[in-house]
Structure formats: C-alpha cells, structure tokens
Scaffold this active site. Structure first.
Site, PDB file in Angstrom:
ATOM      1  N   GLY A 149      -1.943  -7.636   3.247  1.00 20.79           N
ATOM      2  CA  GLY A 149      -1.379  -5.835   3.601  1.00 20.79           C
ATOM      3  C   GLY A 149      -0.379  -5.667   4.605  1.00 20.79           C
ATOM      4  N   GLY A 150      -1.089  -5.497   5.655  1.00 23.94           N
ATOM      5  CA  GLY A 150      -0.492  -4.974   7.020  1.00 23.94           C
ATOM      6  C   GLY A 150       0.370  -5.919   7.386  1.00 23.94           C
ATOM      7  N   GLU A 210      -9.669  -0.569  -2.352  1.00 24.98           N
ATOM      8  CA  GLU A 210      -9.332   0.679  -1.788  1.00 24.98           C
ATOM      9  C   GLU A 210      -9.437   1.646  -3.021  1.00 24.98           C
ATOM     10  OE1 GLU A 210      -6.052  -0.042   0.398  1.00 24.98           O
ATOM     11  OE2 GLU A 210      -6.994  -0.774   1.996  1.00 24.98           O
ATOM     12  N   GLU A 246     -11.048 -10.617  -1.591  1.00 27.53           N
ATOM     13  CA  GLU A 246     -10.899 -10.036  -0.687  1.00 27.53           C
ATOM     14  C   GLU A 246     -12.079  -9.466  -0.160  1.00 27.53           C
ATOM     15  OE1 GLU A 246      -6.632  -8.422  -0.287  1.00 27.53           O
ATOM     16  OE2 GLU A 246      -7.748  -7.142  -1.507  1.00 27.53           O
ATOM     17  N   LYS A 285       0.949  -1.266  -0.136  1.00 26.71           N
ATOM     18  CA  LYS A 285       0.000  -0.051  -0.180  1.00 26.71           C
ATOM     19  C   LYS A 285       0.939   1.243   0.018  1.00 26.71           C
ATOM     20  CE  LYS A 285      -3.653  -2.757   2.044  1.00 26.71           C
ATOM     21  NZ  LYS A 285      -4.653  -2.658   2.459  1.00 26.71           N
TER      22      LYS A 285
END
Ligand code: PGA
Length: 250
Positions: free
Chosen positions: A232-233, A101, A168, A13
């Site tokens: 992601g994170g 997103e 997702e 990201k």
C-alpha cells in the site's frame, strides 16, 4: 501465472490524480531490466486512473487491476458502483477483492464470494485478501477466521488458478507493524494446506501485505512461502517500490 518468481502488487488506494500516472515511468523502465523478467508487477490505481494506467503501461509487462468491484458482473441501478465487466473493458486484468478497508465498510464473506464469482466469470484475475483483526489474533481466532474467509469467499468456485491470495493481517495495514517471522510462516503454511486440500491446487500463490516497506522487506523475504507482496503506502513512491523489488530479487 506460471514462470513467475515473485509478485509485487501496488495498491494505490484513494491516492493519485491524472498527474501521478507519469511518475511510474521509473518503475516501467526499471521493470524492463532482464533481471526482473520473471517478476510480475501489478498496479491497482483508483478506478478513475485505470484507463490511464492501462495506456501508460501498454508497452511494458506491467499489468493493471482495480481495487474493488460491484458484485453484479455487468450492470444495474447501483449508483457509484463499477462492475467487473466495466473494469475488463478498460483493459485491466485484476481486481482486489475482500480488502479489509472494504470489509469494514460492509463487504462480508457472502458479498465477497459474489464479487469473486463475477470477476472470474469475466475472466479477470482476483487478488483475494484475507486476514485477522488484532482482536481476533488476541483471542486465538486467526486460523478459524482465515478458514472461514477462504471457504466462504470461494464457495462454488471450482478453479482457483486465477486467484492470488493476499494474507494481510488487518492490524498490520498502514500501522508500520508486521507479525513475527514465525507467525507469518505459520499462517502461510496453514493457508496453503487449506487451499491445497480444498481446491486440489498444487501451488497456490499467496502474497503478504501489511506495512511492507524497504526496511522490513529483507526479513520478509526470508520466508520462502511468501510468493510476493501487496504493497500500500510504500508503493505510492516509485523509488520505494523499486527498492522493495530490488531487495527481493537478488
Ligand atoms: P500498507 O497497505 O502497505 O500501507 O500497510 C497494504 C494494503 O492495504 O494492501
């Protein structure tokens, strides 16, 4: 894309500057182990770091992808945008398209379709994100939403061997929540069947994304339909990312 037992895709990201690049050395060294030969590891850093990542991973089997692209394959008067051709010229091999997103900020199914066609024309691989919002789930719309996203997103696309599907659920992204095992399996079976019927693809690759971390990876791995993860994170911290891979490949 054959002979791979599992895919691990890091979606960084809007995180990471020049200094960050070297922190993935651990991951590069880890990936060299024989045990992980059949693992496909893909880093998707911000556009600004694509070249650095391509250079830094060049003697490894790690591949690099972008997180989005413009729908125009080559060039145009689109301030601030990046085309698939530009991404390819840097040595990246993948593009994430349809991430929620980006759907929120205007990417509808028709734009996503154009982006996919442009990326495939550049012979890039596409990581095609699909998923329902919480509201859609509550209203029992998950399957119809997924169907629409897949069919519209892949309109006029004939060959999908360069497409990785990433399921997702939007309500799981960055929230620490994941669906129940039964729900995930159910959606995977549905998605797989749809792709098989529509595109005559024997074995589509479908990965799961949304709050994947070292704590829930074991239960996620019990779902045999899942061919890998879009992380992601937890992918930003090399140790966590390695932990996820270690716990998946036993
Ligand atoms: P998350 O993000 O792992 O932080 O939930 C996943 C994604 O956005 O692809």
């Amino acid at each position: 894309m054959t002979n791979i037992n599992k895919y691990f895709i890091a979606n960084l990201k809007m995180y990471g500057n020049k200094k960050y690049v070297k922190s993935i050395k651990k991951v590069i060294d880890f990936k060299k182990k024989k045990k992980y030969t059949k693992v496909k590891l893909i880093y998707c850093p911000p556009y600004t770091l694509l070249s650095d990542f391509v250079n830094y991973t060049k003697n490894s089997s790690i591949e690099v992808g972008a997180q989005n692209c413009h729908q125009d394959e080559f060039s145009g008067s689109y301030t601030g945008s990046i085309s698939p051709n530009m991404i390819k010229s840097l040595g990246a091999k993948y593009i994430i398209i349809g991430h929620s997103e980006n759907r929120i900020s205007g990417d509808n199914n028709s734009i996503i379709n154009k982006k996919i066609i442009s990326a495939l024309s550049q012979k890039l691989n596409v990581i095609f994100c699909i998923g329902e919002t919480f509201k859609e789930k509550k209203n029992n719309k998950t399957k119809s939403v997924l169907k629409k996203q897949i069919i519209s997103g892949l309109k006029k696309v004939k060959k999908i061997n360069k497409v990785i599907f990433a399921y997702e659920p939007v309500w799981c992204i960055g929230t620490g929540k994941i669906p129940k095992t039964k729900e995930i399996r159910d959606q995977f079976i549905f998605i797989k069947k749809l792709i098989k019927n529509r595109f005559n693809s024997k074995n589509p690759i479908i990965v799961y994304g949304g709050s994947v971390d070292p704590k829930n990876i074991k239960s996620l791995n019990q779902i045999s339909e899942i061919k890998g993860f879009l992380v992601g994170g937890a992918s930003r911290k090399p140790n966590k990312f390695i932990d996820i891979i270690k716990k998946s490949i036993i």
